[in-house]
Every structure is written in structure tokens, then in C-alpha cells.
Design an enzyme around this catalytic site. Structure first.
Site, PDB file in Angstrom:
ATOM      1  N   CYS B 424       7.693  63.209 -26.063  1.00  0.00           N
ATOM      2  CA  CYS B 424       7.647  61.716 -25.818  1.00  0.00           C
ATOM      3  C   CYS B 424       8.780  61.364 -25.443  1.00  0.00           C
ATOM      4  CB  CYS B 424       7.064  60.844 -26.873  1.00  0.00           C
ATOM      5  SG  CYS B 424       7.932  61.045 -28.400  1.00  0.00           S
ATOM      6  N   HIS B 468       7.510  58.266 -32.296  1.00  0.00           N
ATOM      7  CA  HIS B 468       7.315  58.049 -30.823  1.00  0.00           C
ATOM      8  C   HIS B 468       8.455  57.349 -30.130  1.00  0.00           C
ATOM      9  CE1 HIS B 468       4.624  58.330 -27.384  1.00  0.00           C
ATOM     10  NE2 HIS B 468       4.545  56.999 -27.159  1.00  0.00           N
ATOM     11  N   ASP B 484       4.301  53.326 -21.670  1.00  0.00           N
ATOM     12  CA  ASP B 484       4.441  54.510 -22.298  1.00  0.00           C
ATOM     13  C   ASP B 484       4.075  55.835 -21.563  1.00  0.00           C
ATOM     14  OD1 ASP B 484       4.232  56.409 -24.052  1.00  0.00           O
ATOM     15  OD2 ASP B 484       3.245  55.361 -25.545  1.00  0.00           O
TER      16      ASP B 484
END
Lengths: 305, 668
Positions: B424, B468, B484
């Protein structure tokens, strides 16, 4: 340890009074516990013989007082008579000044006379003309009484009954014993020929030994539970008095001694309890003396720990 | 004068002679009890003690055990003195000093072994037990988990067992255990009263700055490629949340940590922010209320759910929309929080912040800049640029993996054009670089995403592996929008968590593997249990104490009143226990116990004792029922009667004989 005296005494007495080993043993236990014995039964079952046997075998001075409705206290305790030679009253001791007294049919006398004897029994002394005279030692009264429903009797009040340690019944002999009785020679004669097998001093020793018997905490707990049960029972008018409790323990000690033990067991208490309680407890409701079944029920409600 | 001197000499001689008398060896069973207590005390300290010190502790205990086993004499005093000195020197060597908790406890643990070696008399056992209890308490300075409490409980039980064995050397081990357990149970009401009423102190009592909070896993306020994927394997719990209503869907579970706006080409760093007692935006829209239980991480971030709204007095708000604790979170803490997931944030963001959010270091990631320029060419608005960048990333078929290849200086370039696979942080970083290169204010937000509902207690559990990174883009009139980029390549990461998103070649953390369902169920249970422990036992802090006492109607403000209440209740408890004990004493006679066991055993053959039945009468009845064993039955009952009602106190030998006789009876 004069226990063998006791055993020989019981054995000899058992040969004279047939089939009544347990009652004899109870009577002796009562004697050893320094209590007085009440025998309640119909005439002719051997109450008098029992008293005779005990007196004879231990070698105690014996007096028999036949209680009648006209018997006066002075007839029991003694009387002061003016002595001309000394110009003073001299006390003539009555029949109460003996070591073993058979008070026959005690419920035939008036309450006043009854109480004269009972007070002497309790205090072990007689006060006459301001002087106090001690009764002999040992001092043991066996009172007999006919069941109270008979005519012309003055039932002993509860307070007086409390002064008797044990109450026993002799009852009819069983078949074998009665047969031996019928076939055998006269009991009186048999007794006349029988020498003493113990002595007053041996009895005093036994009494002393019984007092020293060990009573454990657990046993006292048990006795207290029993006493408490009589006091809390809804079936009974009154419970056992502290004096009764003391008596129960003393009698149990004597019983354990006769059994050859140096400590008291719950079984001893259970054996003596009906005899200690029977004349002291009365049923709520009709006030009748407590029946044995009630006493057994009471005992079975108390756990032995 | 000479006579006095002679007397003195004689006294000295006597003393010396007394010293030469061989010391009585420790009773074997008492020694074993003490040894067990010491072992149970020392073993859990292995969690934190330097390994060699722990090994030495166990070695000393083993030595003592050997002596006890062989029945030989304990080592001479001089040797023990040398051992004690060596041990002290060792601790000094390890820690450099004797002060503070760690060296102190280490020294005590070692000296416990030495003390046991010289233990001979009852006094030594008592001292050993006291030392054990102290060490058990000291374990809580390190660890307050259920396991530590259970170990301490077991240790205390064994210590009590040693004391019981000391007081009743004749009893069996089972009786010792029973008495010790009973003693422990007697302590329970006191434990409860003290737990509830003893004045609580804010924060960890033993938070000595030197030892505490040194290392903890979790997020940091910088992000380099690989810093978050390093957490992917850790199933340690980061936070727990209990929602008033239904929890938000997984795609909305963004737990906001540090916001990173400064980029040096490789590392993202948190920018400075302002903070205030109220949020920097107007909380409107849907509201979610929840209680957050945060594991300590020694930072101020609360990891609140986006976007945090009103909260208690200890919570502050940063201008980058984080919620912050007033103090670093150094112990597990509870916060009542609220979240407004739909509120617009940062609509009036300051120009300096926006300027900082478009800054890129000169010369870094040239290929990405080129790409961004081409994507931005002809775009009418920032929103359109955003659309184009997202479309490009979606089309680029980037791969999501927990084990990305190592990246060099131009991390965004290498990710987007060469390796094309990453975690991520690679996605977020590359996206932010592209957006900034195109002139759109963009920043990185780190934190946790997702979380798992524990079906046992309903808590939402967020682990370190849920760490994250995502991005926020500022659009005029709309404020900061969450974007995201990971969702482009691995939408299941957002919807279903890490396990669903990773490919087969990624070794999953054991607990996340699908076929470990039963293991996960077990873990859910265990974590629910330790969560209750945390919530109700460890989390019973001054506020909750006040709350509880107020609810119970006590006046909690005055410590003196609280102490009085504590003393009063304790006195009442003691009185009650005393009454119970004196009632109990009647039946605690070992002879009586043996008798009751015997009659219980006979009852199995239908020969139970009636409660009112005396011993001899019972013996007669038994003998009648079992005529072949009549003699021994009579003997047993008579012996019991003698021991119970006789004048002579029951001795051990008689008791054992009685027990043996009782065991000898056979019943069908």
C-alpha cells in the site's frame, strides 16, 4: 480400680433378680453417679428385692420407709424428744439416716411428707431443732411409685421428680426368667445367705472414678444438642433442666465406667437419655409423661459427630 | 575477674559446640513444597530476565532439589557466601548498577535460590515463602496479562501449600493442597473489595522512564517503502473498538494515524500541525459513537476513525484531522470517541498547507513527473486530473504484494514503470507523487484500514497487519478527499482485508490463513477473554472507579472515606471469616474426616452410618453385615471412638493406623 467389685456385684445380683441385668446395671450406674433412683412399676415385680440386693451386696445400712397417706415428715427425718435426765431435747434420728433407703410407694404420702424426704435427698443433710445433721455417705434413695393413675395417690410434682437421676421400670420377667423364679428357692432366703461382695468404700471409689472419666468436647456438643432438642421440641412442655443435663453426663460416665472405658461415648448418653428424660418431660397438650417413642425420635434427630 | 573470664570462655565453647551440631535437614516434603513455590515463582520471570540470570536461578533451584533428593547436607555457609557474592557481582556486571527495578528483581530472584540452599528451619521456609510472594508481585511490574495473573495465583497457592505443610507436617499432600486452596478462596472477598475500593492511581505505577516503553511495534511518523509492509506479518493487536450501533462497513474503516505531507523523494515525513480542543472542521452528517481501546505505542496518535468528532477532555484535535491524546499513550487506554464519516474536511485549508502539499524535491522521480505532465495536459480541473491519474493507475495493472522488490532512489518511478508490484505504501506514494507533479495538493495518511469483528464479544479488532497508507487529495470547494490507490489494484484489500488481497505466492501470516479457521476461532475466544481482562481488570482506572462508586452511591471524593470504607468492609469480612472458622473448627479434626470418609465409603455398600448412630453401635451393625471382617470393623469403630471421645489426643501414628485399617476393609 475396683471395677471387678462392680462386675461381681452385677453378676451376683443377676443370680438373685433374674432376667433384669440391664435394670440392675442402670441402678448401679445411678448409685455410682450419686443419683437417686425412681422405679415406677406395678407391685410385685421385684422393686423391693432390687433395693435389698443392692444394700446387701454392697454392705450398706438399709432402711425401708413405707409411704402412706398418714406418714408425717418426722416419721422420716426423726423427732426431738425431751430427755428428763438432761433436761434437754434429744434428737432421735429417723429412718432417713441410713445409706440406702427404700422409699416404697412414695406417691402414697402427702406432698409435705414427700418433700421432707426429697429435700433431705437433695441436700444430703437434715436440719432439726436448728442443728444440721449430715446424712451418711454414700447416701442412696430408691423410691418406688405405682403408676399415677391408681387411686389414692399424690403424684410427685415435676420439681420433685427432677431430683431423681434415673427412672427405670422393671416390668414382668421374660418367660425363662419367670420359670427359673417359680422353680427356684425363695429369693429372700437366697439373699440372706449371700455375703457382701463389695463395700461402701469400694462404692465411694467407683463414684470417684466415674467423676474422673473423660468427656470430650465432641461429647459435650452432643449432650448439648440433645438438651437443646428437648427444649426446642414443639411436642414437649418443658425441656430438660441444667440439673438434668449434669445428671445425664454423670450417669453416662458411670455407665461408661461399668463398661470398662475411660471415656464417654454417645452410645452411653443414648442409653441413659430415656431414663433421665422419661420422668422429667411431659407432652404438650395433655401433659402426659413423655412416651419412649418420642424420646427415640428426639435422639434420632440429633447427629452424632 | 578470672571467674568471669572462665565463664565467658565456657560460654564461647558452648556456643562453638552448638555450632558444630549438624544442622537438622529440611523436612523433605516441606522442602519440596518450597522448591515448587520457588520454581513457579522464578520460571515466569524468564520473560524478561537476561537469559543467563534466569538459567542461573533455575540452576540454584535444581541444586537445592538435588540435595533434597539425595538427602545430603546443604552446602557449607562459606560456599554459600561465595555464591551469594558471585551472584551479586554477576547482576552488577549485567546491569551496571543495583538501582532500579530490573537489577533489584534479578538480584532477589538469584538470592531466593541461595536462601533455599541454606534453608534448614521453619524460619527459613517462611522467609523463602515471603521472598517468593514478593517476586510474584514483582512479575506484575513487567507483565499484567491473564497468564501472569494465573502464574501468580498458582505461585501463591504453592506458597500457601508450603506454609500449610510447615504447620501440618503429618498431613497428606492432598490435604495440604486442599487447605492452601481454601486459604486462597478465603482471600477472594478481600481481593474483590480491595480491587473495587482501593484508590486507583492514574497511569502505570511502575512507569519508570528508564525501563518502560522502550520498544513497541506500530506506525511511525515517517514512511519509506517497506515500512508498512514490515507490519504485515504482525498479528499484534493495535486497537479495539466497540461501537454503540452497528460498526461501519469495512470500506469505511479508515483509522487515521499520522498524516505525511513532506516528501524528500523517498521518505514521507509528518508535517507540523496546529492542535485545538475542538475539530478543525464542522462535524456534520452521520455520527458513529464508539469506545476505542488503544494498545500503548508511546505516541499521541489515537488512530480515531475518520473523521473524529466530539470526545472526552483528554482528546485533542490536529489541523490535519487526527485525534490526539493529551499525553503519549503509554498504557492501554480507553477513549470514548465519535466519528463523522461523511463530513467535508479542510474546505478552507490554509494556502501554506496546500503549497506544502504540492512540493516535490527537485530532480526526483523524473519519469513520474513526465507521466503526470502528460496526464494533466488539457485537464480542465484538478478533479479531472484525479480521474485521469486514477484511470492510468488502474490500467497499469500494478500488482499488490506483501513482498515488494527493494526500490532505489526514485521509488515512484521504479514502482510505476519497473517493478509494478508493491504494497500500500508504494501505491499511495506513487499516486501522491503523480498528483503533486500535476500540481494537485496531495498528502499521505497512514493508519489502519479494516479490522475484524470478534464474534465472541463483538469487539472490532484491528491488528498491526491492518496497517495501511492511503492518500488525500484537496479539491477546491470539496476539501480533502480520501483516495485509496491500493483499492485500484486490490479492491479486496479494502473490502475483505489483507488475506483476501494477497496472491498465493505471498506467505500469509499463520493466523490469517483460511484453512486455520479453527485456530482463528480459538484465537477469537482467547482475545475476547484477554479483552475482558483488559477492559474490566486492567482498565479499571480512576475514572471508572469513580463512576462505579458513584453508581453504587458511595462518596468517592475523599480518600480518607474510601480508606475507612475499605477498612470497615475488611473488618466485617475478617469477622465473618473468624466466625466461620470457629464454626468450622469442630469438623476439621483429621480423625473425624477419616471417619466421615469411611462411613461414606461404607454407604456405597448400603452400610452408611445413620447420623444419630454412635461409633460402637455402628461398628456392631457393620460387623453384622460383614461378618467375615467383623473383627477389623469392631477395631476400627472402637479405635475411632477412642480417638474421638477419649482423653488422649490422636497422634499421627494412631491416625495412620486407623486410616490403614479403614483402607483394609473390602466392600462389594
Amino acid at each position: 480400680m475396683p471395677l471387678h467389685h462392680a462386675n461381681r456385684l452385677l453378676e451376683t445380683a443377676g443370680r438373685i433378680i433374674l432376667g433384669k441385668e440391664r435394670e440392675l446395671r442402670l441402678a448401679l450406674a445411678c448409685l455410682i453417679a450419686r443419683g437417686h433412683l425412681l422405679i415406677e412399676d406395678v407391685p410385685g415385680v421385684g422393686k423391693t428385692t432390687l433395693a435389698h440386693v443392692l444394700a446387701r451386696l454392697i454392705g450398706l445400712q438399709f432402711q425401708r420407709i413405707q409411704f402412706t397417706s398418714d406418714l408425717l415428715p418426722a416419721d422420716i427425718l426423726g423427732v426431738s424428744i425431751f430427755d428428763r435426765s438432761t433436761s434437754a431435747f434429744r434428737f432421735h434420728p429417723g429412718p432417713v439416716f441410713a445409706q440406702l433407703i427404700l422409699a416404697d410407694e412414695i406417691n402414697r404420702a402427702t406432698p409435705k411428707t414427700q418433700s421432707a424426704l426429697l429435700e433431705a435427698m437433695e441436700e444430703r443433710q437434715v436440719t432439726a431443732d436448728g442443728a444440721t445433721l449430715a446424712l451418711p455417705e454414700p447416701f442412696f434413695v430408691i423410691a418406688t411409685q405405682n403408676p399415677a393413675h391408681q387411686i389414692g395417690t399424690f403424684p410427685l410434682p415435676e420439681s420433685q421428680l427432677d431430683r431423681f437421676l434415673l427412672r427405670i421400670r422393671l416390668g414382668y420377667p421374660d418367660r425363662a426368667a419367670e420359670r427359673a423364679l417359680l422353680m427356684g428357692e425363695d429369693r429372700r432366703e437366697l439373699l440372706e445367705r449371700q455375703p457382701a461382695v463389695a463395700s461402701p468404700s469400694a462404692l465411694l471409689e467407683l463414684q470417684h472414678a466415674a467423676q474422673g472419666l473423660h468427656v470430650s468436647d465432641a461429647l459435650v456438643d452432643y449432650v448439648q444438642a440433645l438438651l437443646g432438642a428437648t427444649r426446642n421440641s414443639p411436642e414437649l412442655i418443658n425441656g430438660l433442666s441444667p440439673r438434668a443435663g449434669l445428671g445425664l453426663l454423670a450417669a453416662a460416665r458411670a455407665w461408661a465406667l461399668l463398661d470398662g472405658r475411660d471415656h464417654v461415648l454417645p452410645e452411653d448418653v443414648q442409653t441413659l437419655f430415656p431414663h433421665v428424660a422419661a420422668h422429667r418431660l411431659h407432652l404438650a397438650g395433655d401433659g402426659r409423661p413423655v412416651p419412649p417413642a418420642t424420646l427415640v425420635r428426639l435422639m434420632q434427630a440429633i447427629a452424632v459427630r | 575477674m578470672s571467674a568471669a573470664a572462665a565463664g565467658f570462655v565456657a560460654m564461647l565453647k558452648r556456643g562453638a559446640a552448638a555450632g558444630r551440631v549438624p544442622a537438622p535437614a529440611l523436612d523433605r516434603r516441606q522442602g519440596l513444597w518450597l522448591l515448587a513455590a520457588a520454581a513457579l515463582t522464578v520460571v515466569p520471570h524468564g520473560l524478561w530476565l537476561p537469559p543467563w540470570i534466569h538459567a542461573l536461578c533455575l540452576l540454584l533451584l535444581a541444586w537445592r532439589g538435588l540435595i533434597l533428593w539425595q538427602g545430603t547436607r546443604p552446602p557449607p555457609a562459606l560456599l554459600l557466601l561465595a555464591v551469594a557474592a558471585a551472584v551479586a557481582a554477576g547482576v552488577r556486571l549485567e546491569f551496571g548498577h543495583f538501582f532500579g527495578k530490573d537489577p533489584g528483581v534479578a538480584l532477589l530472584a538469584l538470592l531466593l535460590g541461595v536462601k533455599l540452599l541454606e534453608a534448614r528451619a521453619a524460619r527459613d521456609i517462611r522467609a523463602g515463602v515471603l521472598l517468593c510472594l514478593f517476586l510474584q508481585l514483582a512479575l506484575f511490574l513487567e507483565n499484567q496479562s491473564i497468564a501472569a495473573a494465573a502464574m501468580a495465583l498458582l505461585g501463591t497457592l504453592t506458597c500457601l501449600g508450603a506454609l500449610v505443610a510447615l504447620a501440618d507436617p503429618a498431613g497428606s499432600v492432598r490435604e495440604h493442597v486442599r487447605s492452601a486452596t481454601l486459604l486462597l478462596v478465603h482471600g477472594l472477598p478481600f481481593l474483590l473489595v480491595f480491587f473495587v475500593l482501593f484508590p486507583r492511581i492514574q497511569g502505570p505505577l511502575w512507569g519508570l522512564p528508564a525501563d518502560a516503553f522502550s520498544a513497541s511495534t506500530g506506525l511511525s511518523d515517517t514512511m519509506t517503502p517497506g515500512s508498512i509492509s514490515a507490519l504485515g506479518n504482525s498479528s499484534a493487536i493495535a486497537l479495539r473498538a466497540a461501537f454503540d450501533g452497528p460498526p461501519p462497513p469495512p470500506a469505511q474503516r479508515y483509522w487515521r494515524g499520522p498524516v505525511l505531507a513532506d516528501f524528500d523523494g523517498r521518505t514521507w515525513t509528518a508535517a507540523r500541525f496546529a492542535e485545538a480542543d475542538t475539530p478543525f472542521y464542522r462535524p456534520v452528517g452521520r455520527r458513529l459513537d464508539y469506545v476505542l481501546t488503544l494498545e500503548p505505542h508511546n505516541r499521541r496518535w489515537l488512530m480515531a476513525l475518520d473523521y473524529p468528532g466530539e470526545a472526552g477532555p483528554l482528546v485533542r484535535f490536529a489541523s490535519d484531522h487526527q485525534a490526539l491524546s493529551a499525553r503519549p499513550v503509554q498504557s492501554r487506554s480507553r477513549f470514548a470517541l465519535s466519528a463523522y464519516p461523511d463530513a467535508p474536511v479542510g474546505t478552507g485549508e490554509s494556502p501554506t498547507v496546500l503549497a506544502a502539499a504540492t512540493r516535490l524535491p527537485a530532480g526526483s522521480n523524473p519519469r513520474s513527473r513526465e507521466l503526470a505532465a502528460s496526464l494533466a495536459a488539457g485537464a480542465a480541473s484538478h478533479a479531472e486530473i484525479l480521474e485521469r491519474v486514477l484511470a492510468h493507475m488502474r490500467a497499469a495493472r500494478l500488482r499488490y504484494t506483501l513482498r515488494p522488490p527493494l526500490l532505489g532512489a526514485h521509488s515512484a518511478d521504479e514502482f510505476l514503470f519497473d517493478s509494478r508490484s508493491g504494497f500500500c505504501e508504494h501505491f499511495a506514494s506513487a499516486f501522491a507523487v503523480l498528483m503533486r507533479a500535476a500540481g494537485v495538493p496531495t498528502r499521505i495518511v497512514t493508519g489502519y484500514q479494516g479490522g475484524e469483528i470478534n464474534p465472541v464479544d463483538g469487539y472490532l479488532v484491528v491488528r498491526q497487519s491492518d496497517a495501511h497508507a492511503w492518500a488525500e487529495v484537496w479539491l477546491a470547494g470539496r476539501g480533502w478527499l480520501r483516495v485509496d490507490p491500493t483499492a485500484l489494484a486490490a479492491p479486496e484489500r479494502i473490502a475483505d482485508g489483507l488475506a483476501a488481497a494477497l496472491g498465493a505466492e505471498d506467505a500469509l501470516p499463520l493466523m490469517l490463513q483460511a484453512d486455520m479457521a479453527w485456530l482463528r476461532g480459538l484465537r477469537h475466544r482467547w482475545e475476547a477473554l484477554s479483552n475482558s481482562w483488559n477492559q474490566y481488570v486492567l482498565g479499571y482506572n480512576p475514572e471508572r472507579q469513580r463512576e462505579l462508586l458513584a453508581n453504587l452511591g458511595f462518596d468517592y471524593r475523599s480518600a480518607a472515606k474510601l480508606a475507612g470504607l475499605l477498612a470497615g468492609i475488611s473488618a466485617l469480612l475478617l469477622l465473618g471469616l473468624y466466625a466461620w472458622a470457629s464454626w468450622q473448627r469442630r469438623t476439621s479434626d483429621p480423625v473425624q474426616r477419616a471417619w466421615e470418609r469411611f462411613s461414606t465409603r461404607m454407604a456405597r455398600a448400603g452400610l452408611g452410618r445413620e447420623p444419630w448412630e454412635g461409633p460402637l453401635a455402628y461398628g456392631d451393625r457393620l460387623a453384622e453385615a460383614l461378618p467375615d471382617q467383623a473383627d477389623s470393623l469392631h477395631a476400627i469403630c472402637a479405635a475411632y471412638a477412642r480417638l474421638r471421645y477419649g482423653a488422649v489426643q490422636a497422634g499421627d501414628r494412631q491416625l495412620r493406623t486407623l486410616q490403614k485399617q479403614m483402607k483394609g476393609i473390602r466392600i462389594q
